[in-house]
Scaffold this motif. Structure first.
Motif, PDB file in Angstrom:
ATOM      1  N   TRP A   1       0.837  -1.204   0.000  1.00 25.81           N
ATOM      2  CA  TRP A   1       0.000   0.000   0.000  1.00 25.81           C
ATOM      3  C   TRP A   1       0.871   1.252   0.000  1.00 25.81           C
ATOM      4  O   TRP A   1       0.616   2.187  -0.754  1.00 25.81           O
ATOM      5  N   LEU A   2       1.902   1.261   0.855  1.00 25.39           N
ATOM      6  CA  LEU A   2       2.797   2.414   0.903  1.00 25.39           C
ATOM      7  C   LEU A   2       3.519   2.601  -0.430  1.00 25.39           C
ATOM      8  O   LEU A   2       3.691   3.722  -0.915  1.00 25.39           O
TER       9      LEU A   2
ATOM     10  N   VAL B   1      -0.961   7.233   8.734  1.00 32.58           N
ATOM     11  CA  VAL B   1      -1.399   5.839   8.818  1.00 32.58           C
ATOM     12  C   VAL B   1      -0.414   5.026   9.667  1.00 32.58           C
ATOM     13  O   VAL B   1      -0.817   4.245  10.530  1.00 32.58           O
TER      14      VAL B   1
ATOM     15  N   CYS C   1       0.517   8.881   4.522  1.00 35.14           N
ATOM     16  CA  CYS C   1       1.235   7.635   4.813  1.00 35.14           C
ATOM     17  C   CYS C   1       1.852   7.662   6.212  1.00 35.14           C
ATOM     18  O   CYS C   1       1.757   6.674   6.956  1.00 35.14           O
TER      19      CYS C   1
ATOM     20  N   MET D   1       1.097   4.106  -2.951  1.00 33.07           N
ATOM     21  CA  MET D   1       0.908   5.536  -2.695  1.00 33.07           C
ATOM     22  C   MET D   1       2.129   6.332  -3.171  1.00 33.07           C
ATOM     23  O   MET D   1       1.990   7.416  -3.731  1.00 33.07           O
TER      24      MET D   1
ATOM     25  N   MET E   1       0.121  13.181   0.264  1.00 31.80           N
ATOM     26  CA  MET E   1       0.215  11.716   0.234  1.00 31.80           C
ATOM     27  C   MET E   1       1.246  11.222   1.234  1.00 31.80           C
ATOM     28  O   MET E   1       1.016  10.252   1.953  1.00 31.80           O
ATOM     29  N   VAL E   2       2.381  11.896   1.301  1.00 32.52           N
ATOM     30  CA  VAL E   2       3.412  11.527   2.273  1.00 32.52           C
ATOM     31  C   VAL E   2       2.886  11.732   3.695  1.00 32.52           C
ATOM     32  O   VAL E   2       3.076  10.871   4.566  1.00 32.52           O
TER      33      VAL E   2
END
Length: 135
Positions: free
Chosen positions: A76-77, A114, A111, A80, A107-108
């Motif tokens: 997933w990472l 998360v 991540c 992204m 986006m970073v």
């Protein structure tokens, strides 16, 4: 607008099914599941044996779910990262880098958020499991 309503309905149905499955695994209803999750978040160790058993089952269920999801996290990472890099590359070719750079930074940030939330959840679950073992 219709698509948004449809996707929201699908997401809500998915979450309701997931919550119902978790509540059945723990042996409570959806409201009881929310109360148990709140106790875990606030580090409140239940005093009643039935509630302790339910929290033990919930902690075991959530740790097992997080362990299964752990193997997919790098993919997933990576996805992204590829999306963010691809958008920056497309922006560089089109001549407009403002939106792609803002999107990549977002986006970073997503991540990292998360990963931070996952670590926090794991710490809480491990803390509760240890607290219940000593009771």
């Amino acid at each position: 607008m219709l698509h948004s309503a449809l996707y929201t309905g699908i997401a809500m149905a998915f979450l309701a099914v997931q919550r119902r499955r978790a509540a059945r695994a723990v042996g409570t209803d959806a409201g009881g599941l929310a109360d148990l999750n709140l106790k875990i978040r606030h580090h409140e160790v239940p005093q009643e044996p039935e509630e302790q058993a339910a929290v033990r089952r919930l902690v075991a269920e959530q740790l097992d779910q997080m362990e299964r999801a752990r193997k997919w996290l790098p993919y997933w990472l990576g996805a992204m990262g590829i999306v963010a890099i691809g958008l920056v590359v497309l922006g560089a070719f089109s001549g407009s880098l403002v939106f792609p750079l803002v999107f990549a930074a977002g986006m970073v940030a997503l991540c990292f958020w998360v990963l931070w939330m996952r670590r926090r959840s794991l710490e809480r679950l491990h803390w509760m499991r240890q607290a219940l073992q000593h009771k």
